[in-house]
Design an enzyme around this catalytic site. Structure first.
Site, mmCIF file in Angstrom:
data_model
loop_
_atom_site.group_PDB
_atom_site.id
_atom_site.type_symbol
_atom_site.label_atom_id
_atom_site.label_comp_id
_atom_site.label_asym_id
_atom_site.label_seq_id
_atom_site.Cartn_x
_atom_site.Cartn_y
_atom_site.Cartn_z
ATOM 1 N N GLU A 156 1.071 4.155 -2.639
ATOM 2 C CA GLU A 156 1.095 5.490 -2.041
ATOM 3 C C GLU A 156 2.375 5.773 -1.251
ATOM 4 O OE1 GLU A 156 -2.463 6.104 0.198
ATOM 5 O OE2 GLU A 156 -3.774 5.486 -1.431
ATOM 6 N N HIS B 229 0.831 -1.201 0.000
ATOM 7 C CA HIS B 229 0.000 0.000 0.000
ATOM 8 C C HIS B 229 0.866 1.252 0.000
ATOM 9 C CE1 HIS B 229 -2.699 3.174 1.431
ATOM 10 N NE2 HIS B 229 -3.695 2.417 0.986
#
Length: 257
Positions: A176, A145
């Site tokens: 991200e 992530h």
């Protein structure tokens, strides 16, 4: 019943992977600690709101789960996060616990470690991936992530450990975080790697894995890799589906009980 457990994950709106990756761990914990009250909590307010509006599902956040424990007169509580890193979502749990304790000083609350917290965790994850043959001679690209939190460096640490163990063609990029697929593609091309496995390094194979990683959208990881002439084998499996990962979370819970 004087003791209780809260199993806190980020959450997902995808029912299939929720059952495979979150409920599977919760059920393992319920079996192990059958005499304790076990509650589910999601730290993502967005997912909680979506599930409430779409499916009529009421899922506690950590604070709500603590309040429910209070209603049940359970004052010794163990919270086991199912997060990968000790990032913002992990801090959210700690902050909600601190807020709860201000008005409930007679409660004893312990919080377990996320999946990757100390050196021992990193080594256990690598050994487990080896044992499951997820790390192999065939190159693999994991999608994590990622976060703006300082814990994002854990992905680099894990990749370095892969390399130290002889898996130099195992990579971790993030959606991200600081290292992205854009950093990995030039390395693949330089090494003339023509085929990779693509797999999420996330608890669930949810929105990011399905859409950002494995879809046919023009900016998905699958599409971008294929555009570079790289053959891709998608492995749409969340970490929560892997037995040794579930065991590691259980170990972290056992450490605080």
């Amino acid at each position: 019943m004087e003791k209780g457990i809260i199993v806190a994950s980020f959450g997902t709106s995808y029912e299939g992977t929720r059952k495979l990756c979150i409920a599977s761990i919760e059920n393992m914990i319920k079996t192990k600690y059958e005499k304790l009250q076990v509650l589910r909590a999601f730290t993502s307010e967005k997912i909680r709101k979506k599930l409430k509006g779409r499916d009529g599902m009421d899922i506690y956040n950590p604070q709500g789960a603590l309040m429910r424990m209070k209603e049940l007169n359970i004052k010794e509580i163990y919270i086991q996060p199912l997060h990968i890193l000790s990032g913002f979502e992990y801090e959210k749990i700690k902050n909600q616990v601190e807020g709860f304790l201000k008005d409930n000083e007679d409660f004893k609350i312990s919080i377990g470690k996320p999946l990757l917290y100390d050196d021992e965790d990193f080594h256990k994850v690598v050994e487990g991936l080896q044992a499951e043959d997820i790390l192999s001679e065939k190159p693999i690209v994991f999608m994590g992530h990622g976060t703006e939190h300082s814990s994002d460096k854990a992905y680099d640490s894990l990749e370095r450990l892969f390399n130290q163990k002889g898996y130099e063609d195992a990579f971790i990029g993030t959606v991200e975080g600081s290292k992205t697929l854009g950093d990995i593609i030039p390395i693949l091309k330089e090494r003339e790697i023509k085929s990779v496995r693509l797999r999420p390094f996330m608890l669930v194979a949810g929105d990011h894995a399905i859409n950002d990683m494995a879809s046919r959208d023009e900016d998905s990881w699958l599409t971008r890799l294929e555009a570079e002439g790289i053959e891709v084998e998608v492995e749409l499996v969340g970490l929560g589906e892997i037995g040794f990962i579930r065991e590691l979370f259980l170990e972290h819970l056992e450490d605080i009980i």
